[in-house]
Enzyme design. Structure first.
Site, short mmCIF file in Angstrom:
data_model
loop_
_atom_site.label_atom_id
_atom_site.label_comp_id
_atom_site.label_asym_id
_atom_site.label_seq_id
_atom_site.Cartn_x
_atom_site.Cartn_y
_atom_site.Cartn_z
CD GLU A 90 -2.80 -0.80 2.58
OE1 GLU A 90 -2.93 0.30 3.14
OE2 GLU A 90 -3.26 -1.85 3.01
CB CYS A 103 2.44 7.67 3.23
SG CYS A 103 2.77 6.53 4.57
CB CYS A 110 5.67 -4.87 9.87
SG CYS A 110 6.68 -3.99 11.09
CB CYS A 114 2.97 -1.92 16.98
SG CYS A 114 4.68 -1.35 16.92
CB CYS A 117 0.28 -1.69 13.84
SG CYS A 117 0.79 -1.45 12.14
CB CYS A 331 -1.30 1.87 7.47
SG CYS A 331 -1.19 3.61 7.74
#
Ligand code: SAH
Length: 349
Positions: A90, A103, A110, A114, A117, A331
């Site tokens: 994205e 962005c 990832c 977190c 997220c 996101c």
């Protein structure tokens, strides 16, 4: 290494090894990184035989647009791109009065974990190549026909976990032989990998470092960010100071506000206490709820009170302007939805 991740020197060596005159490397580089060609066919000043050979041996790294959603309110665009290996990533285009900001993602998935997220839910799939980071900016520029002024590496992924590719990407993006975006117009956001942040400081670039803090103490931070088990808030702030001392650049601290978790007056006070006297800026981000997570966005009154308390302590603070609320999704959610549907074949462009 793919052809669009090569420096102009590396490209020159490859071109010479292929028995071609050196000036071809310059032409090729310009087609890829200035004119943003999406195929060798467009490179009309290269001999056809060379283009065919390049196509066979060094395919261009071109991102395919799978989905684009545009906000009717403010023109914000969310893109889902497909990479050559089928992975999707994205990127977001935001229109500000000071220009167009993009962005970008730095990894597929990832591994930082977190708890609020969406991008980390499926773990890390792989790092993005320099060309794939550049490619997000190139594809958006081609799509809009407008120049990108600012780049924030704040999408999916931990950029400092993909350090070498990140640096090469910055190098190529800022090079006058490419899009020549100023280092000052680039922001890299990290969850706080302390040794890498210090290493980045030593590169002495003029880029802005943004640090995802999200809590004023270790105890609370550990409940939100596993990286807090490796580095304390104190170590992180020392690394931030080192960054500012070395580069002369003011640090941004990001603080995502979660209802009832880190948005109390006590948290604001503690945050002001640890940041007081630092050359920094705090960006408050009312959290985007992620459906797989239990967190809720802070109430507007709490967000305003939080800001006020920091301001009263002399801390430079802004609330992130909400863009594209009509296409709102945290996101990483676009990608998750797409993969959950099994990834449609095809794609535009
Ligand atoms: N890994 C880097 C960059 C990607 S995250 C980092 O941690 O900084 C970009 C920013 O968005 C970080 O501050 C991150 O903590 C924040 N963020 C992640 N999920 C969010 C959500 N659901 N709502 C609001 N901010 C979020």
């Amino acid at each position: 290494m793919d052809i669009m991740s090569m420096s102009i020197e590396q490209l020159g060596e490859r071109i010479a090894a292929a028995g071609q005159p050196k000036y071809r490397a310059k032409q090729l580089y310009e087609w890829m990184h200035v004119r943003l060609a999406a195929s060798y066919d467009e490179m009309t000043n290269l001999p056809k035989a060379l283009r065919e050979r390049l196509e066979a041996e060094w395919p261009l790294t071109v991102l395919r647009k799978v989905v684009m959603m545009e906000s009717a309110e403010d023109g914000t665009r969310k893109y889902l791109f497909r990479l050559a290996d089928g992975n999707v990533i994205e990127s977001v285009l935001m229109k500000y009065h000071h220009g167009n900001s993009v962005c970008i993602s730095s990894q597929v998935g990832c591994r930082m974990g977190c708890s609020f997220c969406a991008s980390t839910i499926g773990g890390l799939v792989r790092n993005l190549e320099p060309s794939e980071m550049l490619g997000q900016i190139y594809a958006i520029t081609r799509d809009t026909g407008e120049r990108v002024d600012n780049v924030v590496v704040m999408g999916t992924g931990e950029p400092l976990d993909n350090y070498d590719n990140l640096l090469r990407f910055i190098d190529m993006l800022t090079d006058e032989a490419g899009l020549h975006i100023s280092q000052r117009n680039i922001t890299v956001s990290t969850c706080g990998l302390v040794p890498k942040l210090r290493q980045l400081a030593d590169e002495n670039l003029a880029i802005t470092a943004a640090i995802s803090l999200h809590a004023p103490n270790d105890e609370l931070r550990k409940t939100l960010m596993p990286v807090a088990n490796s580095y304390s808030v104190k170590e992180l702030l020392e690394a931030a100071d080192y960054y500012t001392e070395t580069t002369g650049r003011r640090i941004t601290f990001e603080y995502s506000l979660i209802d009832g978790v880190n948005d109390s007056a006590a948290c604001a006070k503690e945050l002001a206490g640890i940041l007081r006297g630092r050359n920094c800026h705090v960006n408050l981000i009312p959290i985007n709820p992620v459906k797989e997570r239990k967190y809720r966005r802070s109430l507007v009154t709490n967000v305003l009170q939080f800001r006020k308390m920091l301001e009263n302590e002399g801390i430079n603070v802004t609330i992130r302007r909400e863009l594209g609320s009509d296409i709102d999704a945290a996101c990483g959610q676009l990608r998750r939805h797409y993969e959950a549907l099994g990834g449609a074949e095809g794609g535009e462009e």
